[in-house]
Write a protein that holds these residues in place. Structure first.
Motif: not given
Ligand code: NAD
Length: 421
Positions: A313-326
């Motif tokens: 439930r957010c407006r944005m995802v900023v990927e601090g980790a490597n490859n956190p999203t499949t």
């Protein structure tokens, strides 16, 4: 296309490759360069018999993978984690190639790792293991070949032991062989905070683009290690409320915003977030589902997936980790219109300041912290604007835009060096 050899086949390798294949197809990349970049240039597997404190000898497995050295020496972290495997290390090495190319650095991508649980090893055991690993990968590392850095489960002490072991073999001090070292042996001011600082610059630029003010904005940060701690700290300094953070044991939530200084002191003294008094305990799943402006995954890969991406439930995802999203998670976020800043852009602050550290080591001349932070801001905001501009003009998402810009630079270099017609 070349089949993925079984040694590299893993979910993380397939995810990173799927992204590259999609971008290469969109870009109409020369099939020979495409085929070459689907596989690492070099991969080394090592085993290390280590005498434990109780007298037993335990044999550990380690890896170092260099994905592509067309732009320069390879660069990438070393991970100590019980689930490290060759496929994961190879996928992270490939990601580093895209990241360095996108940031305009003179590096290719690499990654290393040891399959171990660093939390269960004493400092002496960790030192013996690190020195033996460095000796085993010695033939393929060096300031002009491949330059390791810290990653999950490693820190400046590990880098100091690596630098020392390498220097003993060479017969002189060679600080440029690793980055993320302690300042007293050639580390750079600002390196420890660099990834978090870069993540926050990217959050702010994204908010400007989406017309969101810092005042009233909220964030959740998954992972409370190097990246998570500094990200949370710099966000609160800018007036963004960090309402939840987590580590591998649990998450903590406070709707009024957590006091990150107090949380850090608690984590440092107890080595866990459990028992933190000024917040409610939540699970890592609940953390990702918390209502907020920005979710920042800063732990491990594969956290936002097809089965949970619809719950964010957010407006944005900023990927601090490597490859956190499949790949599946990414498709859901795209469909839901959530603005995603991909890892190869969002967490590039670490490798950018590692580059500054290496340059200072080669020059034997050190810069002031203010200069380093300003240069970092300039590099990462320039990259962000280039990616955003490409994304808007070509009507592709930020991940595809970042990949396309990165691949273009690599393809030009492969052609210029005469390797492909
Ligand atoms: P770290 O070891 O310092 O911290 C990792 C944190 O994640 C710890 O707090 C740990 O408890 C937590 N964690 C582990 N498993 C978890 C889980 N299942 N759920 C929630 N939290 C969990 O590592 P780091 O250096 O902060 O790296 C974090 C991520 O950022 C990694 O993906 C790494 O590759 C990436 N990264 C790090 C750097 C850097 O400069 N350190 C640079 C770029 C990218």
């Amino acid at each position: 296309m070349t089949e993925i050899p079984s040694e590299f086949d893993s979910s993380s390798y397939r995810d990173v490759l799927a992204r590259f294949d999609a971008a290469a197809e969109w870009f109409r990349l020369d099939p020979n360069i495409w085929n070459r970049l689907r596989l690492p240039q070099r991969a080394l597997c090592v085993t290390m018999p280590i005498r434990m404190d109780n007298g037993d000898v335990h044999v550990f497995q380690g890896f170092r993978v260099q994905h592509d050295s067309i732009l320069g020496p390879t660069k990438g972290g070393v991970r100590y984690h019980p689930e490290v495997n060759l496929g994961e290390v190879a996928s992270l090495a490939m990601n580093m190639t895209w990241k360095c190319s996108l940031a305009g650095l003179p590096y290719g991508g690499a990654k290393g790792g040891i399959r171990c649980n660093p939390r269960s090893l004493s400092k002496q055991e960790l030192q013996r293991l690190t020195r033996r690993y460095t000796a085993e990968i010695f033939p393929i590392i060096g300031p002009d070949n491949d330059i390791p850095a810290p990653d999950v489960g490693t820190n400046e002490h590990v880098m100091a032991w690596m630098m020392d072991t390498y220097s003993h073999q060479r017969g002189y001090a060679a600080p440029g062989v690793v980055t993320g070292k302690p300042i007293c042996i050639g580390g750079s001011l600002g390196r420890e905070e660099a990834t978090g600082r870069g993540v926050v610059s990217v959050v702010i630029e994204s908010m400007k683009h989406l017309g969101i003010n810092c005042e009233g904005a909220t964030a959740v940060v998954q992972g409370f290690g190097n990246v998570g701690v500094f990200t949370a700290r710099f966000l609160t300094e800018l007036g963004i409320k960090v309402v939840a953070v987590s580590d591998s044991t649990c998450g903590i939530y406070n709707k009024n915003g957590l006091d990150i200084g107090n949380v850090t002191a608690h984590k440092n003294s107890r080595r866990t977030l459990q028992g933190y008094p000024e917040g409610e305990i939540i699970s890592n799943e609940q953390l990702l589902e918390t209502e907020c402006t920005v979710v920042i995954p800063a732990a491990l890969s594969g956290q936002i997936r097809g089965d949970n991406a619809h719950k964010l439930r957010c407006r944005m995802v900023v990927e601090g980790a490597n490859n956190p999203t499949t790949k599946e998670g990414d498709a859901v976020l795209r469909e839901r219109g959530i603005f995603v800043v991909p890892d190869i852009l969002a967490n590039s602050g670490g490798v950018i300041v590692s580059y500054f550290e290496w340059v200072q080591n080669l020059q034997k001349y050190f810069w002031k912290e203010k200069e380093i932070n300003e240069k970092l801001h300039d590099f990462i905001v320039t990259a962000f604007n280039r990616v955003l501009g490409f994304s808007l003009s070509e009507k592709v998402d930020m991940r595809m835009a970042a990949m396309a810009i990165s691949i273009r630079r690599l393809a030009d270099a492969h052609v210029a060096r005469g390797l492909y017609p």
